[in-house]
Design a protein around this motif. Structure first.
Motif, PDB file in Angstrom:
ATOM      1  N   GLN A 184       0.858  -1.184   0.000  1.00 29.02           N
ATOM      2  CA  GLN A 184       0.000   0.000   0.000  1.00 29.02           C
ATOM      3  C   GLN A 184       0.890   1.229   0.000  1.00 29.02           C
ATOM      4  OE1 GLN A 184      -2.313  -0.275   3.589  1.00 29.02           O
ATOM      5  NE2 GLN A 184      -3.220  -2.241   3.035  1.00 29.02           N
ATOM      6  N   SER A 185       0.344   2.352  -0.423  1.00 26.14           N
ATOM      7  CA  SER A 185       1.077   3.614  -0.260  1.00 26.14           C
ATOM      8  C   SER A 185       0.085   4.749  -0.080  1.00 26.14           C
ATOM      9  CB  SER A 185       1.999   3.874  -1.456  1.00 26.14           C
ATOM     10  OG  SER A 185       1.253   4.045  -2.649  1.00 26.14           O
ATOM     11  N   GLY A 198       5.319  13.736   0.713  1.00 28.88           N
ATOM     12  CA  GLY A 198       5.563  12.889   1.879  1.00 28.88           C
ATOM     13  C   GLY A 198       4.403  11.943   2.111  1.00 28.88           C
ATOM     14  N   GLY A 199       4.700  10.768   2.663  1.00 28.83           N
ATOM     15  CA  GLY A 199       3.627   9.834   2.921  1.00 28.83           C
ATOM     16  C   GLY A 199       4.105   8.573   3.599  1.00 28.83           C
ATOM     17  N   GLN A 200       3.547   7.475   3.148  1.00 27.53           N
ATOM     18  CA  GLN A 200       3.734   6.223   3.867  1.00 27.53           C
ATOM     19  C   GLN A 200       3.708   5.075   2.873  1.00 27.53           C
ATOM     20  OE1 GLN A 200       0.794   5.835   6.890  1.00 27.53           O
ATOM     21  NE2 GLN A 200       0.974   3.618   7.083  1.00 27.53           N
ATOM     22  N   ALA A 201       4.514   4.047   3.157  1.00 26.07           N
ATOM     23  CA  ALA A 201       4.475   2.823   2.350  1.00 26.07           C
ATOM     24  C   ALA A 201       4.312   1.639   3.288  1.00 26.07           C
ATOM     25  CB  ALA A 201       5.765   2.680   1.540  1.00 26.07           C
ATOM     26  N   ASN A 202       3.412   0.739   2.934  1.00 24.85           N
ATOM     27  CA  ASN A 202       3.150  -0.433   3.784  1.00 24.85           C
ATOM     28  C   ASN A 202       3.369  -1.723   2.999  1.00 24.85           C
ATOM     29  OD1 ASN A 202       1.778   1.750   5.055  1.00 24.85           O
ATOM     30  ND2 ASN A 202       0.552   0.259   6.202  1.00 24.85           N
ATOM     31  N   ALA A 215       7.943   5.481   6.764  1.00 22.12           N
ATOM     32  CA  ALA A 215       7.853   6.872   6.325  1.00 22.12           C
ATOM     33  C   ALA A 215       8.574   6.984   4.988  1.00 22.12           C
ATOM     34  CB  ALA A 215       8.495   7.785   7.364  1.00 22.12           C
ATOM     35  N   VAL A 216       7.954   7.681   4.057  1.00 21.65           N
ATOM     36  CA  VAL A 216       8.545   7.741   2.724  1.00 21.65           C
ATOM     37  C   VAL A 216       8.382   9.149   2.142  1.00 21.65           C
ATOM     38  CG1 VAL A 216       6.428   7.023   1.537  1.00 21.65           C
ATOM     39  CG2 VAL A 216       8.642   6.531   0.500  1.00 21.65           C
ATOM     40  N   ALA A 217       9.331   9.530   1.328  1.00 19.38           N
ATOM     41  CA  ALA A 217       9.196  10.776   0.573  1.00 19.38           C
ATOM     42  C   ALA A 217       9.523  10.496  -0.887  1.00 19.38           C
ATOM     43  CB  ALA A 217      10.140  11.840   1.124  1.00 19.38           C
ATOM     44  N   TRP A 218       8.683  11.040  -1.758  1.00 14.64           N
ATOM     45  CA  TRP A 218       8.983  11.010  -3.190  1.00 14.64           C
ATOM     46  C   TRP A 218       9.646  12.345  -3.529  1.00 14.64           C
ATOM     47  CZ3 TRP A 218       4.572   8.881  -1.102  1.00 14.64           C
ATOM     48  CH2 TRP A 218       4.262   7.555  -1.447  1.00 14.64           C
ATOM     49  N   ILE A 219      10.933  12.263  -3.838  1.00 12.34           N
ATOM     50  CA  ILE A 219      11.686  13.486  -4.129  1.00 12.34           C
ATOM     51  C   ILE A 219      11.968  13.508  -5.622  1.00 12.34           C
ATOM     52  CG2 ILE A 219      13.807  14.769  -3.643  1.00 12.34           C
ATOM     53  CD1 ILE A 219      13.788  13.394  -0.859  1.00 12.34           C
ATOM     54  N   ASN A 220      11.394  14.474  -6.309  1.00  9.29           N
ATOM     55  CA  ASN A 220      11.452  14.525  -7.767  1.00  9.29           C
ATOM     56  C   ASN A 220      11.061  13.177  -8.379  1.00  9.29           C
ATOM     57  OD1 ASN A 220      12.300  17.270  -8.098  1.00  9.29           O
ATOM     58  ND2 ASN A 220      14.308  16.628  -7.326  1.00  9.29           N
ATOM     59  N   GLY A 221      10.060  12.552  -7.756  1.00  4.74           N
ATOM     60  CA  GLY A 221       9.508  11.324  -8.300  1.00  4.74           C
ATOM     61  C   GLY A 221      10.148  10.047  -7.786  1.00  4.74           C
ATOM     62  N   ALA A 222      11.326  10.153  -7.129  1.00  5.69           N
ATOM     63  CA  ALA A 222      12.004   8.950  -6.641  1.00  5.69           C
ATOM     64  C   ALA A 222      11.692   8.760  -5.164  1.00  5.69           C
ATOM     65  CB  ALA A 222      13.513   9.070  -6.849  1.00  5.69           C
ATOM     66  N   ALA A 223      11.205   7.556  -4.823  1.00  9.73           N
ATOM     67  CA  ALA A 223      10.827   7.308  -3.430  1.00  9.73           C
ATOM     68  C   ALA A 223      12.041   6.963  -2.589  1.00  9.73           C
ATOM     69  CB  ALA A 223       9.817   6.165  -3.366  1.00  9.73           C
ATOM     70  N   GLN A 224      12.092   7.504  -1.373  1.00  7.03           N
ATOM     71  CA  GLN A 224      13.110   7.064  -0.414  1.00  7.03           C
ATOM     72  C   GLN A 224      12.523   7.050   0.986  1.00  7.03           C
ATOM     73  OE1 GLN A 224      15.980  10.415  -1.105  1.00  7.03           O
ATOM     74  NE2 GLN A 224      15.917  10.565   1.131  1.00  7.03           N
ATOM     75  N   PHE A 225      13.033   6.110   1.784  1.00  8.80           N
ATOM     76  CA  PHE A 225      12.542   6.030   3.153  1.00  8.80           C
ATOM     77  C   PHE A 225      13.154   7.145   3.986  1.00  8.80           C
ATOM     78  CE2 PHE A 225      12.134   1.350   2.083  1.00  8.80           C
ATOM     79  CZ  PHE A 225      10.770   1.455   1.835  1.00  8.80           C
ATOM     80  N   GLY A 233       6.829  -2.261  12.176  1.00  7.94           N
ATOM     81  CA  GLY A 233       6.874  -0.922  12.767  1.00  7.94           C
ATOM     82  C   GLY A 233       5.836  -0.024  12.133  1.00  7.94           C
ATOM     83  N   THR A 234       5.700   1.138  12.734  1.00  8.91           N
ATOM     84  CA  THR A 234       4.843   2.145  12.138  1.00  8.91           C
ATOM     85  C   THR A 234       5.732   3.221  11.541  1.00  8.91           C
ATOM     86  OG1 THR A 234       4.757   3.410  14.168  1.00  8.91           O
ATOM     87  CG2 THR A 234       3.032   1.767  13.828  1.00  8.91           C
ATOM     88  N   GLY A 235       5.233   3.920  10.578  1.00  9.96           N
ATOM     89  CA  GLY A 235       6.020   5.003  10.019  1.00  9.96           C
ATOM     90  C   GLY A 235       5.217   5.777   9.002  1.00  9.96           C
ATOM     91  N   ARG A 236       5.398   7.093   9.010  1.00 11.68           N
ATOM     92  CA  ARG A 236       4.799   7.919   7.968  1.00 11.68           C
ATOM     93  C   ARG A 236       5.385   9.320   8.046  1.00 11.68           C
ATOM     94  NH1 ARG A 236      -1.252   8.473  10.487  1.00 11.68           N
ATOM     95  NH2 ARG A 236      -0.503   8.704  12.597  1.00 11.68           N
TER      96      ARG A 236
END
Ligand SMILES: [Zn+2]
Length: 799
Positions: A184-185, A198-202, A215-225, A233-236
């Motif tokens: 999921q995202s 910014g968002g979340q990936a499960n 916790a995830v961020a798409w920076i210029n389209g590329a996702a990174q944790f 764990g939880t994260g966002r």
């Protein structure tokens, strides 16, 4: 949508730091109200980047409706919820319900537009919008790339996926950054320019119970944790700052604030929004019962308490409990959320002016002056402009301190700016980093009136109060606080009240209590007295004035004679050998035994402690280790002890060579684990014994309390905090300290414990140099024949 509800999500909006609202400088608090009909319920979810527009939802006769609030004006938008808003408030996003719920975008003048979904999914919700309103992010149902955790269900498998929608390209999925079963995202927020989402990936690797969320961020389209990751764990990422440099949310280890890639330590609340640069973070406590504000300079505070205690909005907040802060403007000054108002959930809007550099002066005051109301009821500004060039002397991004100095007219009492220049220099050199990226504190000293008739001060604060604001002073308003122009001004009282919020007040008096006591000060506070009229040089030497001024000013900044403890407050322990500060009497004025040109920390001037030595346990001193500084530090050591025997004279244990110290002055250094017990801070036989103390090493600059308005003694006529400390240094004490035997060999310019040809050459090679060199053995600012004779007279081994 398995773990979230649409309300309560902050969004990231807005883009510039410009704020034109005329009320911006003033704190305010307003309830958002409620639509007519239905139950009483409203929530403020987000505020535009410019702070002008608040969005959320309210209950009406037809159920929940998205609303837009501007002061005094609550309108419906034709959606069921509004979650984010563009910088200027003209684009608002949220959701509509049309069979299923669907992301939607409201544009001023053209109404609501559904944004569709990631087909064959059919439902979606929007959570963020770029500053220009052209890019929207959120989640949509979509086709899952792999099996979901219900293998009995036949394909097609649906799962939530983060989306990015643009005016020109429509909706596109952002994919699933975490690979595994049941992916999921989610996209929660977007930076102003749209480049960071910014968002979340499960995933749910074992399809057991809880999923692994990152916790995830798409920076210029590329996702990174972002932050720490781990299974189960939880994260966002809950919010990204408008400029994209800060993230807030939670990761495997718990809540985080990350600014410029660096996590802020130990976050013990739930962050929901962040302003530009990460300057302000909002959120709520874990129980969801208290709206909170974090700033680097002041840590976490209750927004309600700040509004009531610091901005006097108690009446406005009567009946309120602010439970959640949900949205924040780009510059951080407008915060919105929800709370309980007389038992009913209601949205709120708070304007909370900022003090970016943490110097106790609001940004707006530093830029535009302190607001006051003139006799015609108009809003005016009292500019912080000592040189009267029409420009503010203050800078919102660099710490500023303002002190008005008045003086009695007795001989030698009035200081000149050059007398106090070493203090100004000490502050300018302070190891304090400002938001503008440069170090130091700007100390603005306004030497104002220096011809106040000399009077005795048998109860110094009584006479001080009269001089500050009560006695006739030849102007329309009495007292000497403020300038003559201020006190003759038609709006004099209001102008003086404004000035009081920014200026400390120092009186250079003659004597107090009929003695040679050098001064008195509030701790902390805004009032202090320097009283050197009875000193050998009437009014004190230039150095006496500088040292005593900085000492008393230090008290108003929260320092005791032993510095300040971050938890317990002022440390009153006197004469600590591991505390080099003008707050320590050993260092209030220059002494013959001070290291050449060192008073106490930097060439030729007073200073607060900028090195934290290790603590000294008087009951177990390790001579072999000596003093342990946090960084390299070469300095003369001064310690007082009486060998714990009342019969002994004052003694100085100084055997400082490099690292070891002969604390008990027995001529031996113990380096085999033995310890000695010495009362290190007892100067004379008349001093009480204080054996067994732990003398704490202290660094001063980071502990200063700039905002005197929070002191109980801010109001005129209150000086209670000055009672918390013993009387100040007297001339007699100071002279006794000066006679203490030099703890080093005068003339030993290189401190090698020998006065020899090296020292002679040092003097010759620096002949006529103006200070700043150890060859100036008496520290008088010039290398001359006196220094030559000092070396010759001390020729030979010095110990
Ligand atoms: Zn003091």
């Amino acid at each position: 949508m398995r773990h979230r509800i649409a309300i309560g999500f902050a969004s990231t909006v807005g883009c510039s730091m410009l704020l034109a609202s005329s009320v911006r400088g003033q704190a305010s608090f307003t309830g958002m109200g409620d639509l007519p009909g239905g139950s009483s319920f409203s929530v403020a979810n987000a505020v535009s980047g410019d702070g002008s527009t608040v969005v959320g939802l309210s209950a009406s006769a037809s159920g929940f409706e998205a609303v837009r609030w501007k002061p005094g004006n609550l309108i419906t938008l034709g959606m069921v919820d509004a979650t984010a808003v563009s910088f200027d408030g003209t684009v608002i996003v949220g959701r509509i319900i049309s069979g299923v719920q669907q992301a939607a975008r409201w544009v001023e003048g053209s109404g609501v537009q559904p944004l569709g979904s990631l087909a064959p999914g059919t439902s979606s919700v929007a959570f963020g919008v770029s500053a220009d309103g052209q890019i929207v992010v959120g989640i949509s149902t979509s086709l899952s790339p792999g099996p979901i955790c219900n293998p009995d269900a036949p394909p097609p498998w649906f799962t939530p996926q983060a989306f990015r929608w643009t005016v020109s390209g429509g909706m596109a999925g952002l994919g699933f950054p975490a690979s595994g079963a049941n992916p999921q995202s989610y996209a929660n927020c977007i930076s102003n320019d749209g480049t960071i989402i910014g968002g979340q990936a499960n995933v749910d690797s074992d399809c057991a119970n809880s999923s692994d969320a990152y916790a995830v961020a798409w920076i210029n389209g590329a996702a990174q944790f972002i932050g720490a990751t781990g299974l189960e764990g939880t994260g966002r990422v809950q919010d990204v700052s408008p400029d994209g440099v800060a993230f807030v949310g939670d990761d495997f280890n718990g809540p985080f604030i990350i600014i410029n890639g660096t996590p802020v330590g130990s976050i013990k609340f739930v962050p929901s929004g962040v302003s530009a640069g990460g300057a302000r973070v909002i959120g709520s406590n874990f129980a969801g019962s208290q709206a909170l504000l974090w700033e680097a300079s002041s840590g976490v505070r209750s927004i309600q308490e700040v509004l009531v205690n610091e901005f006097g909005l108690g009446a406005e907040l009567l009946g309120w409990t602010l439970t959640h802060a949900l949205g924040i403007s780009d510059d951080g000054s407008v915060i919105v959320g929800r709370g309980i108002h007389n038992g009913v959930t209601e949205g709120w809007v708070a304007v909370l002016p900022k003090d970016t550099d943490g110097d106790g002066l609001l940004d707006d005051w530093e830029d535009n002056g302190v607001p006051y109301t003139d006799t015609l009821g108009r809003q005016q500004r009292y500019l912080l402009d000592i040189d009267e060039d029409g420009n503010s002397d203050a800078d919102p991004y660099h710490k500023d301190l303002f002190v008005e100095v008045d003086a009695m007219d007795g001989p030698g009492l009035a200081p000149s700016l050059s007398d106090l220049a070493p203090v100004i220099d000490a502050f300018a050199s302070a190891p304090i980093l400002n938001p503008d990226g440069t170090p130091g504190i700007r100390l603005h000293v306004h030497i104002d009136e220096t011809s106040i008739g000399t009077i005795p001060m048998p109860s110094p604060w009584v006479e001080f109060d009269q001089i500050k604001s009560q006695v006739a002073s030849g102007t329309t308003l009495p007292g000497y606080f403020g300038t003559v122009d201020d006190r003759n001004h038609a709006d004099g009282s209001a102008r003086l009240d404004a000035r009081r919020k920014a200026f400390r007040y120092c009186l250079f008096a003659n004597t107090i209590l009929g003695s040679t006591i050098s001064g008195i000060a509030e701790l902390p506070g805004n009032d202090f007295i320097v009283s050197l009229g009875g000193w050998s040089t009437p009014g004190g030497t230039s150095a006496d004035k500088a040292g005593t001024f900085m000492h008393e000013l230090g008290h108003t900044l929260g320092l005791g004679h032993g510095g300040r403890d971050p938890i317990t407050g002022p440390d009153h322990t006197q004469f600590k050998p591991n505390y080099y500060s003008v707050m320590n009497y050993d260092w209030q004025t220059p002494k013959p035994w001070h290291a050449p040109n060192t008073w106490p920390l930097s060439p030729g001037r007073p200073g607060y402690s900028d090195v934290q030595f290790g603590d000294l346990d008087e009951s177990a001193l390790v001579e072999c280790t000596g003093l342990v500084a946090s960084s390299g530090f070469a300095q003369v050591l001064i310690a007082h002890n009486t060998h714990n025997s009342p019969a002994d004279p004052v003694n100085v244990a100084n055997n400082w060579t490099c690292c070891a110290i002969d604390w008990n002055d027995d001529g031996m250094i113990g380096c085999f684990g033995e310890t000695v017990a010495v009362d290190l801070n007892r100067r004379t036989n008349s001093d009480p014994h204080s054996p067994g103390e732990v003398l704490k090493g202290r660094e001063d600059w980071s502990q200063l309390i700039y905002d005197f308005k929070t002191s109980p003694d801010f109001a005129d006529g209150r000086h209670q905090t000055s009672q918390n400390q013993p009387p100040e240094l007297t001339l007699e004490e100071n002279e006794a300290l000066a006679k203490i035997l030099p703890p080093f060999c005068l003339g030993d310019t290189n401190l090698d414990r020998a006065v020899d040809v090296v020292d002679l050459l040092a003097v010759i090679n620096n002949w006529a140099a103006t200070g700043g060199t150890p060859a100036d053995t008496n520290g008088d600012g010039t290398v001359n024949v006196v220094d030559l004779l000092t070396v010759i007279n001390a020729w030979g081994q010095c110990r």
